[in-house]
Design a protein around this motif. Structure first.
Motif, PDB file in Angstrom:
ATOM      1  N   ARG A 188       0.880  -1.165   0.000  1.00 57.11           N
ATOM      2  CA  ARG A 188       0.000   0.000   0.000  1.00 57.11           C
ATOM      3  C   ARG A 188       0.918   1.216   0.000  1.00 57.11           C
ATOM      4  NH1 ARG A 188      -1.546  -3.644   3.187  1.00 57.11           N
ATOM      5  NH2 ARG A 188      -0.696  -2.618   5.030  1.00 57.11           N
ATOM      6  N   ALA A 189       1.231   1.693  -1.194  1.00 55.85           N
ATOM      7  CA  ALA A 189       2.133   2.827  -1.363  1.00 55.85           C
ATOM      8  C   ALA A 189       1.313   4.098  -1.533  1.00 55.85           C
ATOM      9  CB  ALA A 189       3.043   2.611  -2.577  1.00 55.85           C
ATOM     10  N   GLY A 190       1.667   5.128  -0.786  1.00 58.91           N
ATOM     11  CA  GLY A 190       0.948   6.391  -0.854  1.00 58.91           C
ATOM     12  C   GLY A 190       1.844   7.534  -1.268  1.00 58.91           C
ATOM     13  N   LEU A 191       1.349   8.341  -2.194  1.00 64.36           N
ATOM     14  CA  LEU A 191       2.051   9.517  -2.682  1.00 64.36           C
ATOM     15  C   LEU A 191       1.722  10.699  -1.772  1.00 64.36           C
ATOM     16  CD1 LEU A 191       2.018  10.638  -6.406  1.00 64.36           C
ATOM     17  CD2 LEU A 191       2.193  12.226  -4.517  1.00 64.36           C
ATOM     18  N   CYS A 192       2.741  11.325  -1.220  1.00 60.94           N
ATOM     19  CA  CYS A 192       2.516  12.417  -0.257  1.00 60.94           C
ATOM     20  C   CYS A 192       3.397  13.616  -0.564  1.00 60.94           C
ATOM     21  CB  CYS A 192       2.833  11.935   1.157  1.00 60.94           C
ATOM     22  SG  CYS A 192       1.796  10.584   1.704  1.00 60.94           S
ATOM     23  N   TRP A 193       2.826  14.804  -0.359  1.00 59.76           N
ATOM     24  CA  TRP A 193       3.596  16.033  -0.534  1.00 59.76           C
ATOM     25  C   TRP A 193       3.512  16.923   0.697  1.00 59.76           C
ATOM     26  CZ3 TRP A 193      -0.469  14.342  -3.348  1.00 59.76           C
ATOM     27  CH2 TRP A 193      -1.686  15.004  -3.168  1.00 59.76           C
ATOM     28  N   ASN A 194       2.845  16.459   1.754  1.00 54.81           N
ATOM     29  CA  ASN A 194       2.874  17.179   3.032  1.00 54.81           C
ATOM     30  C   ASN A 194       2.616  16.204   4.179  1.00 54.81           C
ATOM     31  OD1 ASN A 194       0.002  17.037   3.611  1.00 54.81           O
ATOM     32  ND2 ASN A 194      -0.297  18.699   2.141  1.00 54.81           N
ATOM     33  N   LYS A 195       2.897  16.657   5.392  1.00 54.71           N
ATOM     34  CA  LYS A 195       2.802  15.787   6.570  1.00 54.71           C
ATOM     35  C   LYS A 195       1.378  15.337   6.858  1.00 54.71           C
ATOM     36  CE  LYS A 195       4.943  18.767   9.138  1.00 54.71           C
ATOM     37  NZ  LYS A 195       5.600  19.492  10.251  1.00 54.71           N
ATOM     38  N   GLU A 196       0.393  16.165   6.532  1.00 58.23           N
ATOM     39  CA  GLU A 196      -1.002  15.805   6.799  1.00 58.23           C
ATOM     40  C   GLU A 196      -1.431  14.598   5.966  1.00 58.23           C
ATOM     41  OE1 GLU A 196      -0.117  19.798   8.116  1.00 58.23           O
ATOM     42  OE2 GLU A 196       0.047  18.973   6.106  1.00 58.23           O
ATOM     43  N   ILE A 197      -0.993  14.560   4.726  1.00 60.67           N
ATOM     44  CA  ILE A 197      -1.322  13.417   3.885  1.00 60.67           C
ATOM     45  C   ILE A 197      -0.592  12.174   4.382  1.00 60.67           C
ATOM     46  CG2 ILE A 197      -1.234  12.465   1.541  1.00 60.67           C
ATOM     47  CD1 ILE A 197      -1.529  15.387   0.542  1.00 60.67           C
ATOM     48  N   VAL A 198       0.636  12.354   4.850  1.00 60.48           N
ATOM     49  CA  VAL A 198       1.378  11.222   5.410  1.00 60.48           C
ATOM     50  C   VAL A 198       0.614  10.618   6.587  1.00 60.48           C
ATOM     51  CG1 VAL A 198       3.504  10.492   6.545  1.00 60.48           C
ATOM     52  CG2 VAL A 198       3.609  12.137   4.658  1.00 60.48           C
ATOM     53  N   GLU A 199       0.098  11.464   7.463  1.00 61.21           N
ATOM     54  CA  GLU A 199      -0.677  10.965   8.606  1.00 61.21           C
ATOM     55  C   GLU A 199      -1.880  10.151   8.140  1.00 61.21           C
ATOM     56  OE1 GLU A 199      -1.652  14.473  10.842  1.00 61.21           O
ATOM     57  OE2 GLU A 199       0.259  14.457  11.899  1.00 61.21           O
ATOM     58  N   LEU A 200      -2.519  10.581   7.066  1.00 56.88           N
ATOM     59  CA  LEU A 200      -3.687   9.871   6.558  1.00 56.88           C
ATOM     60  C   LEU A 200      -3.333   8.534   5.906  1.00 56.88           C
ATOM     61  CD1 LEU A 200      -5.734  12.851   5.109  1.00 56.88           C
ATOM     62  CD2 LEU A 200      -6.243  11.518   7.168  1.00 56.88           C
ATOM     63  N   ILE A 201      -2.248   8.494   5.128  1.00 57.08           N
ATOM     64  CA  ILE A 201      -1.919   7.217   4.486  1.00 57.08           C
ATOM     65  C   ILE A 201      -1.482   6.179   5.511  1.00 57.08           C
ATOM     66  CG2 ILE A 201      -1.387   8.287   2.259  1.00 57.08           C
ATOM     67  CD1 ILE A 201       1.617   7.390   2.877  1.00 57.08           C
ATOM     68  N   ARG A 202      -0.894   6.614   6.611  1.00 57.51           N
ATOM     69  CA  ARG A 202      -0.515   5.657   7.662  1.00 57.51           C
ATOM     70  C   ARG A 202      -1.719   5.352   8.557  1.00 57.51           C
ATOM     71  NH1 ARG A 202       1.415   2.090   8.359  1.00 57.51           N
ATOM     72  NH2 ARG A 202       1.942   2.284  10.548  1.00 57.51           N
ATOM     73  N   GLY A 203      -2.387   6.386   9.043  1.00 58.06           N
ATOM     74  CA  GLY A 203      -3.465   6.194   9.998  1.00 58.06           C
ATOM     75  C   GLY A 203      -4.695   5.546   9.417  1.00 58.06           C
ATOM     76  N   HIS A 204      -5.042   5.880   8.187  1.00 60.87           N
ATOM     77  CA  HIS A 204      -6.269   5.369   7.568  1.00 60.87           C
ATOM     78  C   HIS A 204      -6.019   4.225   6.589  1.00 60.87           C
ATOM     79  CE1 HIS A 204      -8.794   9.268   8.293  1.00 60.87           C
ATOM     80  NE2 HIS A 204      -8.151   8.856   9.379  1.00 60.87           N
ATOM     81  N   ASN A 205      -4.900   4.261   5.864  1.00 60.15           N
ATOM     82  CA  ASN A 205      -4.655   3.280   4.808  1.00 60.15           C
ATOM     83  C   ASN A 205      -3.598   2.242   5.158  1.00 60.15           C
ATOM     84  OD1 ASN A 205      -4.824   6.226   3.009  1.00 60.15           O
ATOM     85  ND2 ASN A 205      -6.465   4.723   2.895  1.00 60.15           N
ATOM     86  N   ALA A 257      -0.487   2.435   5.011  1.00 58.58           N
ATOM     87  CA  ALA A 257       0.514   2.402   3.944  1.00 58.58           C
ATOM     88  C   ALA A 257       1.827   1.859   4.487  1.00 58.58           C
ATOM     89  CB  ALA A 257       0.714   3.797   3.359  1.00 58.58           C
ATOM     90  N   ASN A 258       2.497   1.063   3.661  1.00 56.23           N
ATOM     91  CA  ASN A 258       3.787   0.537   4.068  1.00 56.23           C
ATOM     92  C   ASN A 258       4.933   1.049   3.200  1.00 56.23           C
ATOM     93  OD1 ASN A 258       3.084  -1.058   1.847  1.00 56.23           O
ATOM     94  ND2 ASN A 258       2.805  -2.914   3.055  1.00 56.23           N
ATOM     95  N   ILE A 259       4.598   1.875   2.212  1.00 57.12           N
ATOM     96  CA  ILE A 259       5.616   2.557   1.417  1.00 57.12           C
ATOM     97  C   ILE A 259       5.200   4.014   1.236  1.00 57.12           C
ATOM     98  CG2 ILE A 259       6.762   2.740  -0.826  1.00 57.12           C
ATOM     99  CD1 ILE A 259       6.714  -0.260  -1.053  1.00 57.12           C
ATOM    100  N   LEU A 260       6.112   4.904   1.550  1.00 59.58           N
ATOM    101  CA  LEU A 260       5.927   6.342   1.368  1.00 59.58           C
ATOM    102  C   LEU A 260       6.574   6.755   0.056  1.00 59.58           C
ATOM    103  CD1 LEU A 260       5.308   9.263   2.334  1.00 59.58           C
ATOM    104  CD2 LEU A 260       7.492   9.173   3.580  1.00 59.58           C
ATOM    105  N   CYS A 261       5.821   7.439  -0.811  1.00 61.07           N
ATOM    106  CA  CYS A 261       6.314   7.910  -2.098  1.00 61.07           C
ATOM    107  C   CYS A 261       6.393   9.434  -2.066  1.00 61.07           C
ATOM    108  CB  CYS A 261       5.404   7.443  -3.227  1.00 61.07           C
ATOM    109  SG  CYS A 261       5.244   5.644  -3.305  1.00 61.07           S
ATOM    110  N   ILE A 262       7.584   9.955  -2.328  1.00 59.13           N
ATOM    111  CA  ILE A 262       7.852  11.386  -2.195  1.00 59.13           C
ATOM    112  C   ILE A 262       8.185  11.989  -3.557  1.00 59.13           C
ATOM    113  CG2 ILE A 262       9.365  13.109  -1.139  1.00 59.13           C
ATOM    114  CD1 ILE A 262       9.862  11.034   1.124  1.00 59.13           C
TER     115      ILE A 262
END
Length: 144
Positions: free
Chosen positions: A82-99, A101-106
């Motif tokens: 579950r890889a999530g594309l993020c461009w700010n910390k708020e989206i990072v919190e959502l991909i980890r907390g809600h989804n 995610a096990n891969i962060l895409c920057i």
């Protein structure tokens, strides 16, 4: 904890800063990325990171390219990723907390290095919330 990281030519400086930051904090980092600014194909660096996470060699993965779209699309072809594309910390919190995610895409072309390092910290410290989010994740097929 072991983190696998991969990048193409657009993410080399970001990768170097993130690796240094993670190692100072005591994380083990597996570097699958290029160390050059010469043009390369991002998929060549995505698959080893996704394999590490998929097979439990790494707890999480970090992928960096210009837009992060290519690395996210490629990583999400792997089962259990579950890889999530993020461009700010708020989206990072959502991909980890809600989804979960096990891969962060920057996206290197749309974030600053300091932002990327901060996003990595949030990614590693945010817990999955479970509950209704687990129910939703369970509806994502491993393959179609």
């Amino acid at each position: 904890m072991t983190i696998s990281i991969g990048n193409d030519h657009a993410g080399t400086d970001y990768k170097n800063a993130i690796v240094k930051h993670l190692e100072i904090q005591g994380y083990t980092v597996i570097n699958h990325g290029t160390d050059s600014h010469d043009s390369v194909d991002y998929a060549d660096f995505v698959h080893p990171v996704a394999d590490d996470v998929e097979n439990g060699k790494s707890t999480y993965g970090i992928l960096i390219c210009g837009s992060a779209n290519g690395v996210a699309i490629t990583a999400n072809k792997h089962q259990g990723i579950r890889a999530g594309l993020c461009w700010n910390k708020e989206i990072v919190e959502l991909i980890r907390g809600h989804n979960n995610a096990n891969i962060l895409c920057i996206p290197a072309r749309f974030t600053a290095i300091i932002q990327a390092v901060e996003m990595v910290d949030v990614f590693l410290k945010t817990e999955f919330e479970g509950g209704r989010h687990l129910r939703r994740i369970n509806k994502i097929p491993l393959s179609c």
